[in-house]
Enzyme design. Structure first.
Site, PDB file in Angstrom:
ATOM      1  N   ASP A  42      -4.589   2.240  11.050  1.00 10.28           N
ATOM      2  CA  ASP A  42      -6.020   2.012  11.288  1.00 10.28           C
ATOM      3  C   ASP A  42      -6.173   1.407  12.686  1.00 10.28           C
ATOM      4  O   ASP A  42      -6.163   2.126  13.678  1.00 10.28           O
ATOM      5  CB  ASP A  42      -6.536   1.105  10.163  1.00 10.28           C
ATOM      6  CG  ASP A  42      -8.039   0.887  10.186  1.00 10.28           C
ATOM      7  OD1 ASP A  42      -8.739   1.616  10.888  1.00 10.28           O
ATOM      8  OD2 ASP A  42      -8.514  -0.037   9.504  1.00 10.28           O
ATOM      9  N   ARG A  99      -4.795   0.448  -7.282  1.00  5.85           N
ATOM     10  CA  ARG A  99      -3.620   1.013  -6.596  1.00  5.85           C
ATOM     11  C   ARG A  99      -2.952   2.107  -7.421  1.00  5.85           C
ATOM     12  O   ARG A  99      -2.253   2.958  -6.891  1.00  5.85           O
ATOM     13  CB  ARG A  99      -2.582  -0.094  -6.323  1.00  5.85           C
ATOM     14  CG  ARG A  99      -2.985  -1.103  -5.274  1.00  5.85           C
ATOM     15  CD  ARG A  99      -1.778  -1.964  -4.915  1.00  5.85           C
ATOM     16  NE  ARG A  99      -2.139  -3.162  -4.184  1.00  5.85           N
ATOM     17  CZ  ARG A  99      -2.276  -3.231  -2.870  1.00  5.85           C
ATOM     18  NH1 ARG A  99      -2.078  -2.158  -2.131  1.00  5.85           N
ATOM     19  NH2 ARG A  99      -2.593  -4.371  -2.302  1.00  5.85           N
ATOM     20  N   GLY A 129       0.776  -1.243   0.000  1.00  7.95           N
ATOM     21  CA  GLY A 129       0.000   0.000   0.000  1.00  7.95           C
ATOM     22  C   GLY A 129       0.803   1.287   0.000  1.00  7.95           C
ATOM     23  O   GLY A 129       0.342   2.296  -0.511  1.00  7.95           O
ATOM     24  N   ASP A 145      -5.425  -0.372  -2.206  1.00  6.87           N
ATOM     25  CA  ASP A 145      -6.248  -1.201  -3.096  1.00  6.87           C
ATOM     26  C   ASP A 145      -7.682  -1.328  -2.610  1.00  6.87           C
ATOM     27  O   ASP A 145      -7.995  -1.102  -1.429  1.00  6.87           O
ATOM     28  CB  ASP A 145      -5.659  -2.605  -3.186  1.00  6.87           C
ATOM     29  CG  ASP A 145      -5.847  -3.386  -1.882  1.00  6.87           C
ATOM     30  OD1 ASP A 145      -5.504  -2.841  -0.807  1.00  6.87           O
ATOM     31  OD2 ASP A 145      -6.378  -4.511  -1.926  1.00  6.87           O
ATOM     32  N   GLU A 187       4.438   4.033   5.982  1.00  4.28           N
ATOM     33  CA  GLU A 187       3.222   3.213   5.904  1.00  4.28           C
ATOM     34  C   GLU A 187       2.088   4.026   5.281  1.00  4.28           C
ATOM     35  O   GLU A 187       2.050   5.251   5.385  1.00  4.28           O
ATOM     36  CB  GLU A 187       2.888   2.742   7.335  1.00  4.28           C
ATOM     37  CG  GLU A 187       1.584   2.016   7.537  1.00  4.28           C
ATOM     38  CD  GLU A 187       1.441   0.700   6.794  1.00  4.28           C
ATOM     39  OE1 GLU A 187       1.690   0.679   5.590  1.00  4.28           O
ATOM     40  OE2 GLU A 187       1.016  -0.298   7.412  1.00  4.28           O
ATOM     41  N   ASP A 188       1.162   3.332   4.639  1.00  2.00           N
ATOM     42  CA  ASP A 188       0.049   4.034   3.991  1.00  2.00           C
ATOM     43  C   ASP A 188      -0.979   4.519   5.019  1.00  2.00           C
ATOM     44  O   ASP A 188      -1.281   5.702   5.100  1.00  2.00           O
ATOM     45  CB  ASP A 188      -0.615   3.152   2.918  1.00  2.00           C
ATOM     46  CG  ASP A 188      -0.999   1.764   3.427  1.00  2.00           C
ATOM     47  OD1 ASP A 188      -0.833   1.470   4.629  1.00  2.00           O
ATOM     48  OD2 ASP A 188      -1.488   0.949   2.614  1.00  2.00           O
TER      49      ASP A 188
HETATM   50  P1  5GP Z   1      -4.193  -1.792  10.748  1.00  4.63           P
HETATM   51  O1  5GP Z   1      -3.364  -3.008  11.018  1.00  4.63           O
HETATM   52  O2  5GP Z   1      -3.654  -0.523  11.368  1.00  4.63           O
HETATM   53  O3  5GP Z   1      -5.639  -2.018  11.051  1.00  4.63           O
HETATM   54  O4  5GP Z   1      -4.225  -1.589   9.203  1.00  4.63           O
HETATM   55  C1  5GP Z   1      -3.170  -1.199   8.554  1.00  4.63           C
HETATM   56  C2  5GP Z   1      -3.223  -1.684   7.115  1.00  4.63           C
HETATM   57  O5  5GP Z   1      -4.547  -2.016   6.693  1.00  4.63           O
HETATM   58  C3  5GP Z   1      -2.777  -0.566   6.242  1.00  4.63           C
HETATM   59  O6  5GP Z   1      -1.407  -0.642   6.054  1.00  4.63           O
HETATM   60  C4  5GP Z   1      -3.533  -0.821   4.975  1.00  4.63           C
HETATM   61  O7  5GP Z   1      -2.782  -1.674   4.169  1.00  4.63           O
HETATM   62  C5  5GP Z   1      -4.792  -1.509   5.411  1.00  4.63           C
HETATM   63  N1  5GP Z   1      -5.920  -0.565   5.479  1.00  4.63           N
HETATM   64  C6  5GP Z   1      -6.464   0.038   6.553  1.00  4.63           C
HETATM   65  N2  5GP Z   1      -7.476   0.842   6.205  1.00  4.63           N
HETATM   66  C7  5GP Z   1      -7.573   0.756   4.864  1.00  4.63           C
HETATM   67  C8  5GP Z   1      -8.425   1.390   3.876  1.00  4.63           C
HETATM   68  O8  5GP Z   1      -9.304   2.210   4.152  1.00  4.63           O
HETATM   69  N3  5GP Z   1      -8.182   1.048   2.591  1.00  4.63           N
HETATM   70  C9  5GP Z   1      -7.224   0.170   2.201  1.00  4.63           C
HETATM   71  N4  5GP Z   1      -7.097  -0.103   0.915  1.00  4.63           N
HETATM   72  N5  5GP Z   1      -6.405  -0.441   3.084  1.00  4.63           N
HETATM   73  C10 5GP Z   1      -6.580  -0.133   4.392  1.00  4.63           C
HETATM   74 MG    MG Z   2      -0.341  -1.087   4.552  1.00  6.66          MG
END
Ligand code: 5GP
Ligand code: MG
Length: 207
Positions: free
Chosen positions: A136, A198, A78, A192, A132-133
């Site tokens: 969340d 992407r 991402g 994505d 990091e993208d």
């Molecule tokens: P976490 O582990 O913090 O819940 O999520 C992190 C990863 O989940 C991010 O690096 C990303 O790849 C993916 N992610 C979280 N939210 C989104 C979203 O709204 N869209 C997309 N495409 N990926 C997300």
């Molecule tokens: Mg990610």
């Protein structure tokens, strides 16, 4: 409908550049998905992304100005577009590497983080900047931290393009954040939707 995107240049060893709020009027952001023709919305235009990415790079250049070589690690897949735009503005001495982890299936995190690719550069005693993208739930980043700390870096800091604080579960905080957004699924600019879209140059959200 108005949505507030709070962009906050936070932290850094040097303090803040000041906070500001960026508001988006969604009625002016309606735009069909260029691939499918479905109705959706542009959350962040490429122009808005580019100017914020440049600001983040300037802050990082300042904070790391006397730190020697920095290992900049992008989290695949991402972050690839954000990573490549960010490093173009870095004037400090860096080496680049990548880590790949996966936790998402479709639009939901499984909570299970799997390491798919490890960095090949030796980070022992090095300052590491993780790119990091999205932050969340924080589960992905907290797992990546654990993995990297096993290799004894001098420090690890994190720059994220987007922060969705509403869903946080793990105790993690980014050192540099592009935009704080509300809890919406977003895609484009590296992110994505079921592995598609992407390559779009803006961040979009489903209407
Ligand atoms: P976490 O582990 O913090 O819940 O999520 C992190 C990863 O989940 C991010 O690096 C990303 O790849 C993916 N992610 C979280 N939210 C989104 C979203 O709204 N869209 C997309 N495409 N990926 C997300
Ligand atoms: Mg990610």
């Amino acid at each position: 409908m108005w949505i507030s995107l709070i962009s906050y240049p936070e932290s850094g060893m040097s303090g803040s550049h000041g906070n500001y709020t960026h508001s988006v009027n969604f009625s002016t952001r309606m735009s069909t998905n260029p691939i499918t023709g479905a109705d959706d919305m542009v959350l962040l235009t490429n122009c808005e992304l580019q100017s914020r990415v440049k600001e983040l790079a300037q802050q990082i250049n300042f904070d790391y100005r006397d730190k020697g070589e920095i290992v900049v690690i992008g989290v695949l897949k991402g972050a690839f577009m954000f990573f490549s735009d960010l490093v173009k503005h870095l004037t400090i001495d860096i080496v680049v590497d990548f880590i790949q982890v996966e936790s998402y299936e479709g639009t939901e995190s499984t909570g299970n983080v799997e390491l798919r690719h490890q960095p090949t550069v030796n980070i022992r005693g090095k300052h590491v900047l993780l790119v990091e993208d999205i932050l969340d739930t924080g589960i992905t980043l907290s797992n990546v931290f654990v993995f990297l700390s096993l290799h004894d870096p001098a420090s690890v800091r994190v720059v994220v393009l987007l922060d969705k604080p509403a869903r946080r579960q793990a105790q993690v905080k980014a050192d540099y954040t592009g935009f704080k957004i509300e809890n919406r699924f977003v895609y484009g600019y590296g992110l994505d939707y079921k592995q598609r879209f992407r390559h779009l140059s803006e961040v979009r959200t489903i209407k």
